[in-house]
Design a protein around this motif. Structure first.
Motif, PDB file in Angstrom:
ATOM      1  N   ALA A 103      76.766 -45.702  49.005  1.00 50.45           N
ATOM      2  CA  ALA A 103      77.081 -45.518  47.588  1.00 50.45           C
ATOM      3  C   ALA A 103      77.257 -44.040  47.293  1.00 50.45           C
ATOM      4  O   ALA A 103      76.545 -43.194  47.845  1.00 50.45           O
ATOM      5  CB  ALA A 103      75.982 -46.094  46.696  1.00 50.45           C
ATOM      6  N   ALA A 104      78.205 -43.739  46.413  1.00 53.72           N
ATOM      7  CA  ALA A 104      78.419 -42.376  45.937  1.00 53.72           C
ATOM      8  C   ALA A 104      78.762 -42.447  44.463  1.00 53.72           C
ATOM      9  O   ALA A 104      79.551 -43.298  44.039  1.00 53.72           O
ATOM     10  CB  ALA A 104      79.547 -41.692  46.707  1.00 53.72           C
ATOM     11  N   GLY A 105      78.162 -41.561  43.672  1.00 53.60           N
ATOM     12  CA  GLY A 105      78.412 -41.580  42.241  1.00 53.60           C
ATOM     13  C   GLY A 105      78.401 -40.188  41.648  1.00 53.60           C
ATOM     14  O   GLY A 105      77.742 -39.283  42.168  1.00 53.60           O
ATOM     15  N   VAL A 106      79.141 -40.031  40.561  1.00 52.80           N
ATOM     16  CA  VAL A 106      79.292 -38.740  39.892  1.00 52.80           C
ATOM     17  C   VAL A 106      78.524 -38.747  38.575  1.00 52.80           C
ATOM     18  O   VAL A 106      78.599 -39.707  37.809  1.00 52.80           O
ATOM     19  CB  VAL A 106      80.784 -38.440  39.618  1.00 52.80           C
ATOM     20  CG1 VAL A 106      80.949 -37.084  38.948  1.00 52.80           C
ATOM     21  CG2 VAL A 106      81.585 -38.511  40.911  1.00 52.80           C
ATOM     22  N   PHE A 124      71.672 -50.107  50.485  1.00 55.31           N
ATOM     23  CA  PHE A 124      72.441 -48.911  50.826  1.00 55.31           C
ATOM     24  C   PHE A 124      71.676 -48.080  51.867  1.00 55.31           C
ATOM     25  O   PHE A 124      70.525 -47.706  51.651  1.00 55.31           O
ATOM     26  CB  PHE A 124      72.719 -48.073  49.580  1.00 55.31           C
ATOM     27  CG  PHE A 124      73.544 -48.797  48.557  1.00 55.31           C
ATOM     28  CD1 PHE A 124      74.916 -48.878  48.684  1.00 55.31           C
ATOM     29  CD2 PHE A 124      72.939 -49.436  47.474  1.00 55.31           C
ATOM     30  CE1 PHE A 124      75.683 -49.560  47.746  1.00 55.31           C
ATOM     31  CE2 PHE A 124      73.690 -50.112  46.533  1.00 55.31           C
ATOM     32  CZ  PHE A 124      75.068 -50.182  46.671  1.00 55.31           C
ATOM     33  N   THR A 125      72.350 -47.775  52.970  1.00 56.24           N
ATOM     34  CA  THR A 125      71.671 -47.029  54.032  1.00 56.24           C
ATOM     35  C   THR A 125      71.755 -45.524  53.844  1.00 56.24           C
ATOM     36  O   THR A 125      70.871 -44.789  54.291  1.00 56.24           O
ATOM     37  CB  THR A 125      72.266 -47.397  55.403  1.00 56.24           C
ATOM     38  OG1 THR A 125      73.687 -47.236  55.365  1.00 56.24           O
ATOM     39  CG2 THR A 125      71.941 -48.838  55.756  1.00 56.24           C
ATOM     40  N   ARG A 126      72.803 -45.052  53.182  1.00 57.35           N
ATOM     41  CA  ARG A 126      72.959 -43.645  52.848  1.00 57.35           C
ATOM     42  C   ARG A 126      73.584 -43.536  51.462  1.00 57.35           C
ATOM     43  O   ARG A 126      74.399 -44.388  51.091  1.00 57.35           O
ATOM     44  CB  ARG A 126      73.831 -42.901  53.866  1.00 57.35           C
ATOM     45  CG  ARG A 126      73.132 -42.650  55.201  1.00 57.35           C
ATOM     46  CD  ARG A 126      74.054 -42.017  56.229  1.00 57.35           C
ATOM     47  NE  ARG A 126      73.293 -41.711  57.430  1.00 57.35           N
ATOM     48  CZ  ARG A 126      72.832 -40.498  57.739  1.00 57.35           C
ATOM     49  NH1 ARG A 126      73.115 -39.470  56.964  1.00 57.35           N
ATOM     50  NH2 ARG A 126      72.116 -40.299  58.830  1.00 57.35           N
ATOM     51  N   LEU A 127      73.229 -42.473  50.740  1.00 61.39           N
ATOM     52  CA  LEU A 127      73.704 -42.330  49.363  1.00 61.39           C
ATOM     53  C   LEU A 127      74.152 -40.904  49.094  1.00 61.39           C
ATOM     54  O   LEU A 127      73.623 -39.958  49.691  1.00 61.39           O
ATOM     55  CB  LEU A 127      72.600 -42.716  48.379  1.00 61.39           C
ATOM     56  CG  LEU A 127      72.134 -44.166  48.503  1.00 61.39           C
ATOM     57  CD1 LEU A 127      70.686 -44.211  48.952  1.00 61.39           C
ATOM     58  CD2 LEU A 127      72.313 -44.916  47.197  1.00 61.39           C
ATOM     59  N   VAL A 128      75.122 -40.788  48.191  1.00 62.82           N
ATOM     60  CA  VAL A 128      75.642 -39.476  47.799  1.00 62.82           C
ATOM     61  C   VAL A 128      75.607 -39.381  46.281  1.00 62.82           C
ATOM     62  O   VAL A 128      76.054 -40.294  45.578  1.00 62.82           O
ATOM     63  CB  VAL A 128      77.083 -39.258  48.297  1.00 62.82           C
ATOM     64  CG1 VAL A 128      77.566 -37.860  47.917  1.00 62.82           C
ATOM     65  CG2 VAL A 128      77.165 -39.461  49.809  1.00 62.82           C
TER      66      VAL A 128
END
Length: 271
Positions: A103-106, A124-128
């Protein structure tokens, strides 16, 4: 938690339903900033991401393609809805259980990434988290903005947002990108936007960062007045989090620096 359950509708931004069923590529779930549409904000970056990921997007209530949701909700409710969105992909598209999902979110969606990183059992194994922080602004500021937008509408936010969202010189060089983002702001449902403001006013993870349980990348814009690089130092000091700074970028990194933003994601998102 709100009495009525907040739900999010997935948007397939890159890839096909067959990609979800076959698990041919990891799934990247993208979220937008307050006042924007996910397809508009992340659109410039998709060309640099679609070779590595099947990309799913979601919009905040009353933003972009999403229906309004005018009851009270919290950032944690959005995080729950993102988790449910992925769970539904297993049911509706046969998403393999062992397929990596990121997942990635602004901005506000970045706060969702931070919230999810505190959950040891998240899918989610990695997140941004981009252009965000463990606390953004103060409750009074968010309450005043919520009241203004509730009464006068989101067009009242256009001038101020243009100043906060983009680094100096970007508007003149990329008017089409700017126009698309500000247009999505003008068409956002005022009451849904106001509830998101109130949720941000109640959001504060500054005392919970020791609980980060998933690898986390926090990307800041060097010119961001909302969540400057200094605002994430407390996150950088935790064990599983790393930080990166994009020069010449303010508050809308995927639109302002699409190739550089995608490059950081591709470098970090792996298992």
């Amino acid at each position: 938690m709100s009495e009525s359950v907040l739900t999010l509708t997935p948007q397939l931004l890159a890839g096909t339903p067959d990609d979800l069923r076959s698990g041919s590529r990891p799934v990247l779930v993208l979220g937008p900033s307050l006042g924007t549409s996910v397809s508009v904000l992340w659109g410039p970056s998709l060309a640099h991401l679609e070779d590595r990921f099947t990309v799913i997007g979601w919009d905040l209530p009353g933003h972009g393609e999403a229906e309004p949701f005018t009851e009270r909700f919290e950032i944690d409710d959005i995080a729950d809805a993102v988790e449910s969105l992925v769970a539904d992909l297993h049911t509706t598209h046969g998403l393999p259980n062992d397929l990596p999902v990121y997942a990635a979110g602004v901005s506000i969606a970045g706060t969702v990434s931070l919230m999810l990183s505190l959950r040891p059992s998240t899918r989610f194994t990695r997140l941004v988290a981009l252009c965000t922080a463990a606390k953004i602004g103060d409750p009074q500021m968010w309450a005043e903005r919520a009241e203004l937008v509730s009464s006068a509408g989101t067009p009242t936010m256009v001038e101020g947002s243009a100043k906060r969202w983009f680094a100096p010189g970007f508007m003149a060089k990329h008017p089409a990108v700017v126009t698309s983002l500000l247009d999505s702001l003008q068409h956002t449902d005022r009451h849904s936007y106001a509830q998101a403001c109130r949720a941000l006013g109640r959001y504060d993870l500054t005392t919970e960062l020791d609980g980060i349980a998933r690898p986390l990348l926090v990307i800041s814009g060097a010119e961001d007045p909302v969540a400057p690089p200094s605002a994430v130092q407390d996150i950088a000091d935790t064990g599983l989090a790393t930080t990166a700074v994009l020069d010449g970028v303010a508050h809308q990194a995927p639109a302002e620096a699409p190739e550089a933003t995608a490059g950081l994601l591709k470098e970090f998102l792996h298992d």
